[in-house]
Write a protein that holds these residues in place. Structure first.
Motif, mmCIF file in Angstrom:
data_model
loop_
_atom_site.group_PDB
_atom_site.id
_atom_site.type_symbol
_atom_site.label_atom_id
_atom_site.label_comp_id
_atom_site.label_asym_id
_atom_site.label_seq_id
_atom_site.Cartn_x
_atom_site.Cartn_y
_atom_site.Cartn_z
ATOM 1 N N ILE A 383 0.753 -1.116 -0.069
ATOM 2 C CA ILE A 383 -0.111 0.004 0.170
ATOM 3 C C ILE A 383 0.809 1.318 -0.133
ATOM 4 O O ILE A 383 0.650 2.118 -0.938
ATOM 5 N N ALA A 384 1.716 1.358 0.799
ATOM 6 C CA ALA A 384 2.910 2.442 1.236
ATOM 7 C C ALA A 384 3.535 2.932 -0.118
ATOM 8 O O ALA A 384 3.590 3.851 -0.663
ATOM 9 N N ARG A 385 4.127 1.735 -0.662
ATOM 10 C CA ARG A 385 4.932 1.718 -2.045
ATOM 11 C C ARG A 385 4.185 2.429 -3.094
ATOM 12 O O ARG A 385 4.643 3.219 -3.779
ATOM 13 N N SER A 386 2.959 1.950 -3.488
ATOM 14 C CA SER A 386 2.219 2.442 -4.423
ATOM 15 C C SER A 386 1.714 3.574 -4.110
ATOM 16 O O SER A 386 1.601 4.689 -5.181
ATOM 17 N N ARG A 394 -6.995 5.581 -6.902
ATOM 18 C CA ARG A 394 -7.248 4.430 -7.612
ATOM 19 C C ARG A 394 -6.392 3.532 -8.083
ATOM 20 O O ARG A 394 -6.446 2.639 -8.590
ATOM 21 N N MET A 395 -5.163 4.004 -7.769
ATOM 22 C CA MET A 395 -3.813 3.101 -8.122
ATOM 23 C C MET A 395 -3.122 2.483 -6.993
ATOM 24 O O MET A 395 -1.793 2.313 -6.978
ATOM 25 N N ILE A 396 -3.798 2.232 -5.823
ATOM 26 C CA ILE A 396 -3.228 1.985 -4.617
ATOM 27 C C ILE A 396 -3.492 0.289 -4.740
ATOM 28 O O ILE A 396 -4.695 -0.156 -4.792
ATOM 29 N N PHE A 397 -2.213 -0.391 -4.669
ATOM 30 C CA PHE A 397 -2.324 -1.950 -4.583
ATOM 31 C C PHE A 397 -2.014 -2.382 -3.452
ATOM 32 O O PHE A 397 -0.719 -2.057 -2.972
ATOM 33 N N SER A 398 -2.539 -3.327 -2.735
ATOM 34 C CA SER A 398 -2.327 -3.819 -1.334
ATOM 35 C C SER A 398 -1.522 -5.231 -1.673
ATOM 36 O O SER A 398 -0.901 -5.694 -0.695
ATOM 37 N N ALA A 399 -1.246 -5.803 -2.666
ATOM 38 C CA ALA A 399 -0.880 -7.061 -2.859
ATOM 39 C C ALA A 399 -0.152 -7.172 -4.324
ATOM 40 O O ALA A 399 -0.486 -6.345 -5.036
ATOM 41 N N GLU A 400 0.783 -8.053 -4.474
ATOM 42 C CA GLU A 400 1.573 -8.233 -5.829
ATOM 43 C C GLU A 400 2.212 -9.489 -5.901
ATOM 44 O O GLU A 400 2.444 -10.187 -4.788
ATOM 45 N N LEU A 401 2.342 -9.958 -7.018
ATOM 46 C CA LEU A 401 2.969 -11.232 -7.448
ATOM 47 C C LEU A 401 4.075 -10.822 -8.615
ATOM 48 O O LEU A 401 3.749 -9.974 -9.461
ATOM 49 N N THR A 402 5.325 -11.427 -8.418
ATOM 50 C CA THR A 402 6.414 -10.983 -9.334
ATOM 51 C C THR A 402 6.485 -12.220 -10.271
ATOM 52 O O THR A 402 6.787 -13.403 -9.533
#
Length: 410
Positions: A383-386, A394-402
């Motif tokens: 969240i903080a990074r995005s 609208r571009m806040i992302f709480s999760a990710e996969l690489t």
């Protein structure tokens, strides 16, 4: 001797756990409640990488985003008042006009780029003064920036992206602009800029319109989710602008034919007109106003332009790896992502509860093979990074996969 143990539950969460939903939010509020210079780094909080519930993630995102808005206001309020954004040795003056009453969902923002180019400063300034008079939306904040450079490529040099981000973010804070109602347009050299900046920053725009500009080597593939207009005088033959506009219109036709859910566009070659179209192109304004940005499209087509970008919509990459011409194409259906093309060693898919159902497993496929199937945790770290990267709610992302080497997922 037997002991009776009493467990207090609140909303089904064991309060003895130091990382309950309640204590996570409380910890962040405590951190935010301190003066900025008294806070330890956010990544030093024990909750930084702990899993969050949906409700928890939303509340923490709201808290951090409100803090970010305060930072933006503190940084840019004076520049907005002076009508001049500054960045290192560069500056971008602007003029603006306000039209109509503010809608319930926030104002629109039109960024309108002037003509000129590799010409004396006075000529470019005169073109800038003209631009503020050219178009009148029924509603919105109409902004005509003055290019930071006096050069042929003044509207797509490296660094313009940061100026435009600052302009959008400040307009959101100072004018209550809706970030899903931001439109890009430009005339002549400004049209040159639209050809490049509309694809390069595609996830900022609700729609874009190019007037009398030269496309150069610009690609249009990133416009999959950006409704796009082409306006050109039939007799605007300098540098073959008229011929190239017609060719680019055919390119958009073919892109839309191959992908009917994307590449909404119109091409207008105005009969009998030269470089000046006698304002027939004004109808582009109400046409653009019909559209809203979709920050979570079901398909992202991303080709790096000459100025490489770290992210587009819900995809991101390491800027050190990104090079001009590299491509990633990913489509989504429900919680399933299919990688159609990926030139990167590491490609990150960013997630939130508006894009998918994070309560359910996520699947990723490449070349017909399933390379991931599992649940993904929400974290304050994501969240903080995005928020820091984009300052766009609208571009806040709480999760990710690489995805690594198109074979495995981290």
């Amino acid at each position: 001797m037997m002991k009776t143990v009493y467990i207090l539950l609140l909303g089904g969460v064991f309060l003895g756990n130091p990382f309950t939903a309640f204590s996570q939010v409380k910890a962040l509020k405590t951190w935010l409640g301190k003066e900025a210079d008294a806070r330890k780094p956010l990544d030093k909080l024990a909750i930084y990488e702990k899993a969050l519930t949906r409700e928890n993630a939303k509340e923490m995102a709201d808290l951090l985003f409100e803090e970010k808005l305060k930072e933006i206001k503190a940084t840019y309020k004076r520049m907005w008042g002076l009508k001049c954004f500054k960045r290192e040795a560069l500056q971008m003056p602007f003029d603006c006009k306000l039209f109509g009453e503010k809608p319930e969902d926030g104002r629109s923002l039109y960024i309108s780029m002037h003509g000129g180019g590799n010409a004396p400063e006075a000529l470019n300034t005169q073109q800038w003064k003209n631009q503020i008079q050219l178009y009148q939306p029924e509603e919105g904040v109409y902004v005509a920036p003055r290019a930071p450079w006096d050069d042929w490529n003044m509207w797509f040099k490296p660094g313009l992206d940061e100026f435009f981000d600052a302009l959008i973010q400040t307009a959101v804070v100072m004018m209550d602009v809706n970030p899903d109602k931001v439109y890009l347009l430009g005339y002549s050299a400004g049209g040159d800029g639209v050809w490049r900046m509309a694809p390069r920053m595609a996830d900022r725009w609700a729609a874009a319109s190019m007037m009398a500009g030269h496309p150069g080597e610009a690609s249009q593939v990133n416009l999959r989710n950006v409704p796009f207009m082409i306006w050109m005088g039939e007799n605007d033959a300098a540098y073959d602008r008229n011929k190239l506009a017609a060719v680019k219109g055919l390119v958009m036709d073919s892109l839309h034919a191959a992908d009917p859910d994307g590449y909404i566009h119109e091409t207008h070659i105005v009969k009998g007109k030269g470089h000046w179209m006698d304002q027939e192109d004004r109808v582009a304004i109400p046409w653009m106003a019909k559209f809203r940005r979709n920050p979570y499209p079901t398909k992202v087509v991303w080709r790096q332009e000459e100025v490489v970008m770290p992210s587009l919509y819900w995809l991101s990459v390491d800027p050190k790896e990104a090079k001009h011409g590299m491509v990633a194409i990913v489509e989504k259906e429900g919680n399933t992502f299919t990688i159609l093309k990926n030139d990167y060693k590491r490609l990150t898919i960013r997630l939130n509860d508006e894009l998918i159902d994070l309560e359910q497993p996520v699947k990723i496929f490449y070349n017909g093979n399933q390379i991931f199937n599992g649940k993904v945790k929400r974290t304050l770290k994501n969240i903080a990074r995005s928020i820091d990267e984009r300052a766009d709610k609208r571009m806040i992302f709480s999760a990710e996969l690489t995805v690594v080497d198109n074979e495995k997922v981290e």
